[in-house]
Design an enzyme around this catalytic site. Structure first.
Site: not given
Ligand code: IPE
Ligand code: IPE
Ligand code: MG
Length: 247
Positions: A195-197, A21-22, A34, A72, A132, A189, A38, A26
């Site tokens: 969170r575990i999302s 995530d993030g 965004r 999204r 692996l 994470r 990715h 970033w």
């Molecule tokens: C969780 O990230 C899913 C992935 C990393 C693929 P999200 O960015 O979608 O999670 P939430 O919605 O903020 O919890």
């Molecule tokens: C995680 O990064 C990748 C996916 C969920 C596909 P995000 O796209 O959720 O990045 P943030 O949380 O918005 O920074």
């Molecule tokens: Mg995210």
């Protein structure tokens, strides 16, 4: 000081899962869209795969796209699908050369035929590799996984393959994703949220959790090793007392 990854006595998690995530934050921090996040995140995937191979981890499971991520903006979803397709065609040969078995877990029926075919081809190519197991969770949701397992058992009862009284935790477990792998030891994470999302709800029952503020595109091999070092320091009691574990 963190212990070296070559430390013979270090406990190495057999199975690590990562909520990557993030990416969006970033990219935004760099004044980019965004999608740039990715794309940059693919390098971090390479880094953790390399780190996992080096450390002797047996299974690495990466959350790439959740069942909730369809919500999204359409443009972002479509770029993610293109990126997935691109990475599949470009990287799988390298995985194969490195003896890595590749698989995708999740409800694949919602993906394009082209993507589904490419996934199947990659899984077949790498099916006999033993170095692996790299599992990518795509259109995956922990609740979907459990509901799907329940549905399989219901169908077995309906077909008289098992009786209602046969149903127990082990049978349900066998129908969940990743059941053939060793139990999840460590769930990482990135991105600073706690969170575990809806990721591996069933599988994470006794996993150790490691949260870091580092955004996914900044996560590298060194940080991966750091997470393994922290895991090594944890005392896993599985319901017992500390005295029972240390005797
Ligand atoms: C969780 O990230 C899913 C992935 C990393 C693929 P999200 O960015 O979608 O999670 P939430 O919605 O903020 O919890
Ligand atoms: C995680 O990064 C990748 C996916 C969920 C596909 P995000 O796209 O959720 O990045 P943030 O949380 O918005 O920074
Ligand atoms: Mg995210």
């Amino acid at each position: 000081m963190a212990t070296s990854s070559l430390d013979q006595n270090k406990k190495i998690p057999q199975h690590i899962a990562i909520i990557m995530d993030g990416n969006g934050r970033w990219a935004q921090a760099q004044g980019k869209g965004r999608v740039a996040g990715h794309k940059a995140g693919v390098d971090s995937v390479r880094a953790v795969v390399r780190g996992a191979r080096k450390a002797g981890v047996k299974a690495l499971t990466l959350f790439a796209f959740s069942s909730e991520n369809w919500q999204r903006p359409e443009k972002e979803v479509s770029v993610l699908m293109d990126l997935f397709m691109y990475v599949l065609t470009k990287e799988v040969k390298r995985l194969h050369k490195n003896d890595i078995r590749f698989q995708v877990v999740g409800d694949l029926s919602r993906f394009s035929d082209k993507l589904q075919k490419s996934i199947k081809k990659s899984e077949q190519l790498t099916a006999n590799n033993t170095g692996l197991v790299l599992s990518i969770a795509a259109n995956y949701g922990g609740r979907w996984d459990i509901a799907n397992a329940a549905k399989q058992l219901a169908s077995q009862v309906q077909n008289n393959e098992i009786s209602l009284d046969d149903i127990n935790e082990d049978l349900l477990h066998d129908q969940t994703c990743l059941a053939e792998l060793s139990a999840l030891d460590l769930l990482i994470r990135t991105g600073g949220d706690y969170r575990i999302s809806n990721f591996l709800l069933w599988q994470a029952a006794y996993a150790e959790f490691y949260f870091t503020d580092v955004l996914w595109p900044d996560f590298n091999e060194e940080q991966f090793e750091q997470a393994i070092d922290v895991f090594d320091q944890r005392e896993r009691r599985f319901g017992k007392t500390g005295e029972q574990i240390n005797k």
